[in-house]
Scaffold this active site. Structure first.
Site, PDB file in Angstrom:
ATOM      1  N   VAL A 108      18.239  48.735  63.531  1.00  0.00           N
ATOM      2  CA  VAL A 108      16.801  48.694  63.767  1.00  0.00           C
ATOM      3  C   VAL A 108      16.056  49.522  62.737  1.00  0.00           C
ATOM      4  CG1 VAL A 108      14.986  49.359  65.392  1.00  0.00           C
ATOM      5  CG2 VAL A 108      17.027  48.193  66.226  1.00  0.00           C
ATOM      6  N   ASP A 121      17.433  50.142  75.521  1.00  0.00           N
ATOM      7  CA  ASP A 121      18.060  50.046  74.208  1.00  0.00           C
ATOM      8  C   ASP A 121      17.723  48.748  73.506  1.00  0.00           C
ATOM      9  OD1 ASP A 121      19.880  51.247  72.259  1.00  0.00           O
ATOM     10  OD2 ASP A 121      21.204  49.563  72.720  1.00  0.00           O
ATOM     11  N   MET A 145      25.524  51.378  67.245  1.00  0.00           N
ATOM     12  CA  MET A 145      25.066  51.078  65.886  1.00  0.00           C
ATOM     13  C   MET A 145      23.701  50.399  65.851  1.00  0.00           C
ATOM     14  SD  MET A 145      27.329  52.228  63.831  1.00  0.00           S
ATOM     15  CE  MET A 145      26.680  51.427  62.359  1.00  0.00           C
ATOM     16  N   ARG A 146      23.136  50.100  67.021  1.00  0.00           N
ATOM     17  CA  ARG A 146      21.869  49.374  67.023  1.00  0.00           C
ATOM     18  C   ARG A 146      20.766  50.196  66.371  1.00  0.00           C
ATOM     19  NH1 ARG A 146      21.848  47.530  72.007  1.00  0.00           N
ATOM     20  NH2 ARG A 146      22.631  45.485  71.411  1.00  0.00           N
ATOM     21  N   ALA A 147      20.814  51.516  66.503  1.00  0.00           N
ATOM     22  CA  ALA A 147      19.779  52.362  65.906  1.00  0.00           C
ATOM     23  C   ALA A 147      19.766  52.209  64.383  1.00  0.00           C
ATOM     24  CB  ALA A 147      19.997  53.818  66.296  1.00  0.00           C
TER      25      ALA A 147
END
Length: 693
Positions: free
Chosen positions: A265, A179, A260-262
């Protein structure tokens, strides 16, 4: 792959790139070539930590710096992190030479310090030891590295572009590290013969005259460097409107990604993509390119899921509605003549222009070429039955198994159900293998339990024991004051105890007595659960199946448990039971693996109901094979697949011959085992029979 690498260097906050692909596809070559086309950076002269002179509060142990520091320009560093690196080499540690000669405790920077504002490259990142993975996770999350060891307390900046390459056949990444990679791509060798010819032609040309070959592409490389520099300057001016942000959120929610990282990014990659094409606002094509690179690896729910993204769904979600209108491009911008934003003029130096857009820039990271090939390589054992000379009783048992609701006997493979958390099975004793999470072992990481005399092998210095070994000899060495006088034979290496990874070799009975749908489904679910456990504990796995007249090595020992899962799902059942052949094949595989990797201890998992029906004296030969295996000292586990009210208990007898741990298939699950314990403490004091997990 080229596009993903460029985007993450335009905007390092994207979070790096993971490159997955088959062997021989120039993954490492392209990454190493990246540093030579990146614009140089400015650093404070003499600073070991590559501090940016424009930084207001630099986090450098060499500071504080004066306001009028000297500035120098240098190329971006590509720092390679070997999978076998030690912890002190990565973090940095006490400068041993100065400590021993002058008594000065000075910090010697490690690889993370050297990689600051550069590229940290890990080849075969999926083979990286867990303790190094933890260090990378901390540095990637915090943007700095903290060292508290050997009397040194240091903190320095560690912001770098993390690039990893891996072959999925050798195992998958830990989910936490996976991730952390902002983007991921799948690469495979081209299938177009003309393109393959061009690759070979260029390779031969390079080997014939490397200098001339490099010179012929120097102009293209300069143009690529100029374009990257222009994009780096433009990226801060790119407008990410509310409509674009909402569209990114809708896509991430629709693909059901975790966290929420997607979203973050995707937003950063879309902005970098717009800057790469000389635009100051994010368009639909920027979001599409970002989603194809940022989402595939975040949709996996377990290591057996293939990474990928449904591009038809992506196009449907993007729709045809206009996003925030794009302002007129600046006529003095970096690409006044770039009228085709979907094409990258830098790529002709990599492949022919006719193939550039399809094979480099716009190749989907979701194309399951590697996964497909893995599936294509999956072998399906022969479903024919052989030999009619088995004992009558066992023959009738096999016939009964085939007569029940059987799928395998007709060639249809029964599918496993959702895996569960299994009981932990370990190898007895204390090993000395690679760091992992299964059996007790002396490893390079873990708690310090002692010290040994240094003998040329790696490891961290046990400073206290080193001083203790040298102290009695100071008078004889003529010390009257000043620092201690140390010699090389005084050095002591810390001995640490932790856990190791093992070889889990599955030996699975796929004969007719196992062919009943319910039983085979239960067996496959248990094995799949153990495979998932092996993945989490960083084990190697192998798979042997025996049915008919022979035993087949369906999967040689490998780190890739997802391939083992694929072979297991396709496994049919039927025929007689060559139990002796299966055990002897397992003994041979274990013998060869001990030669290849003598430190890795095996755990043999025999999944069977204990019947032996193939060949003359089948039962006697099975006992001889089990005795032979037991004599080798191999730790074994027998999972008894026999179910029903009337049981023959043959698997229990086999476990006794193997000196193995015996577990009914219904007790492989940790929850089922707990239920059995609670059941034995019931009011009537009798043990309750546990069903399938």
């Amino acid at each position: 792959m080229a596009l993903a690498l460029i985007l993450t260097t335009i905007s390092p906050a994207v979070g790096g790139v993971l490159v997955r692909g088959e062997k021989g596809t120039a993954k490492s070559t392209m990454v190493r070539a990246l540093a030579s086309v990146l614009p140089p950076i400015e650093v404070i002269a003499g600073d070991r930590f590559s501090t940016d002179p424009r930084e207001v509060h630099p986090l450098s142990p060499d500071g504080p710096f004066a306001t009028d520091v000297d500035v120098e320009s240098r190329p971006v560093r590509l720092v390679e992190l070997p999978v076998g690196a030690t912890e002190d080499r990565v973090l940095g540690s006490l400068h041993l030479e100065k400590a021993l000669s002058s008594g000065v405790a000075e910090y010697e920077p490690g690889l993370l310090a050297r990689a600051h504002r550069g590229i940290l490259y890990v080849d075969e990142v999926n083979l990286l030891h867990d303790h190094l993975v933890d260090l990378l996770l901390d540095a990637a999350a915090m943007g700095r590295s903290t060292v508290e060891r050997d009397g040194v307390s240091v903190e320095h900046a560690a912001r770098f572009v993390l690039v990893g390459t891996m072959n999925p056949e050798e195992g998958e990444l830990r989910p936490q590290l996976l991730d952390r990679f902002g983007l991921t791509v799948e690469v495979a060798a081209p299938r177009d013969p003309s393109l393959r010819v061009e690759v070979v032609r260029r390779r031969i040309a390079f080997e014939s005259d490397p200098v001339r070959f490099a010179t012929s592409y120097a102009e293209d490389e300069r143009a690529l460097t100029d374009r990257i520099l222009a994009a780096q300057k433009l990226v801060s001016q790119v407008l990410l409107g509310d409509a674009a942000l909402l569209k990114i959120a809708e896509i991430c929610a629709a693909f059901d990604v975790d966290g929420m990282r997607a979203d973050i990014v995707c937003a950063r990659a879309a902005v970098a993509h717009a800057a790469w094409h000389g635009r100051t606002s994010v368009l639909r094509e920027d979001i599409r390119a970002a989603a194809r690179l940022a989402l595939p690896h975040r949709r996996r729910r377990n290591p057996f899921d293939a990474p990928g993204i449904d591009e038809d769904l992506l196009d449907e979600l993007l729709g045809d509605d206009d996003l925030d209108p794009e302002p007129d491009p600046d006529p003095d911008g970096p690409h006044p003549d770039d009228s085709r934003p979907n094409e990258d003029p830098a790529e002709p130096s990599v492949v022919d222009q006719s193939h550039a857009e399809s094979s480099v820039v716009d190749q989907s990271p979701a194309e399951p070429s590697v996964v497909d090939e893995q599936g294509a390589e999956s072998s399906v054992p022969d479903t024919s039955t052989t030999d009619g000379s088995a004992e009558q009783a066992s023959t009738s048992a096999d016939s009964a198994g085939q007569a029940s609701t059987s799928a395998g006997s007709t060639g249809e493979a029964v599918q496993a159900q959702q895996p569960y958390r299994p009981k932990l099975f370990t190898v007895a004793g204390t090993g000395a293998g690679e760091s992992g999470r299964r059996s007790r072992a002396v490893t390079t990481s873990g708690r310090r339990v002692g010290a040994t005399k240094a003998s040329g092998q790696g490891g961290s210095i046990h400073l206290t024991e080193t001083i203790r070994a040298a102290a009695p000899h100071q008078f004889g060495r003529g010390r009257t004051g000043g620092p201690m006088r140390l010699r090389s034979d005084d050095l002591r290496i810390a001995t640490k105890e932790g856990h190791e990874s093992n070889l889990i070799l599955f030996c699975v009975d796929a004969s007719g007595s196992m062919a009943a749908r319910t039983r085979m489904e239960q067996v496959k679910t248990a094995i799949l659960s153990l495979l998932l456990d092996a993945y989490q504990r960083r084990d190697k796995v192998g798979l042997i199946t025996f049915r008919g007249s022979d035993a087949d090595l369906a999967l040689p020992p490998t780190n890739s448990v997802d391939i083992a899962a694929a072979r297991l799902q396709e496994l049919p059942a039927g025929g007689r039971t060559p139990l002796a052949e299966g055990l002897l094949r397992a003994a041979e595989v274990i013998r060869l693996e001990k030669i290849r990797d003598p430190r890795r201890r095996p755990l043999l998992v025999v999944v069977t109901d204990g019947r032996a029906t193939y060949g003359p004296d089948a039962v006697a030969r099975s006992r001889q094979a089990a005795t032979h295996l037991a004599a080798t000292g191999t730790s074994s586990l027998v999972i008894d697949c026999e179910v029903g009210r009337f049981r023959m208990g043959l698997a229990g007898a086999l476990a006794a011959e193997l000196h193995a741990e015996y577990v009914p298939v219904g007790e492989v699950s940790a929850t089922a085992l707990t239920g059995a314990v609670h059941g034995s403490l019931g009011r009537d004091g009798s043990r309750r029979e546990e069903g399938a997990a």
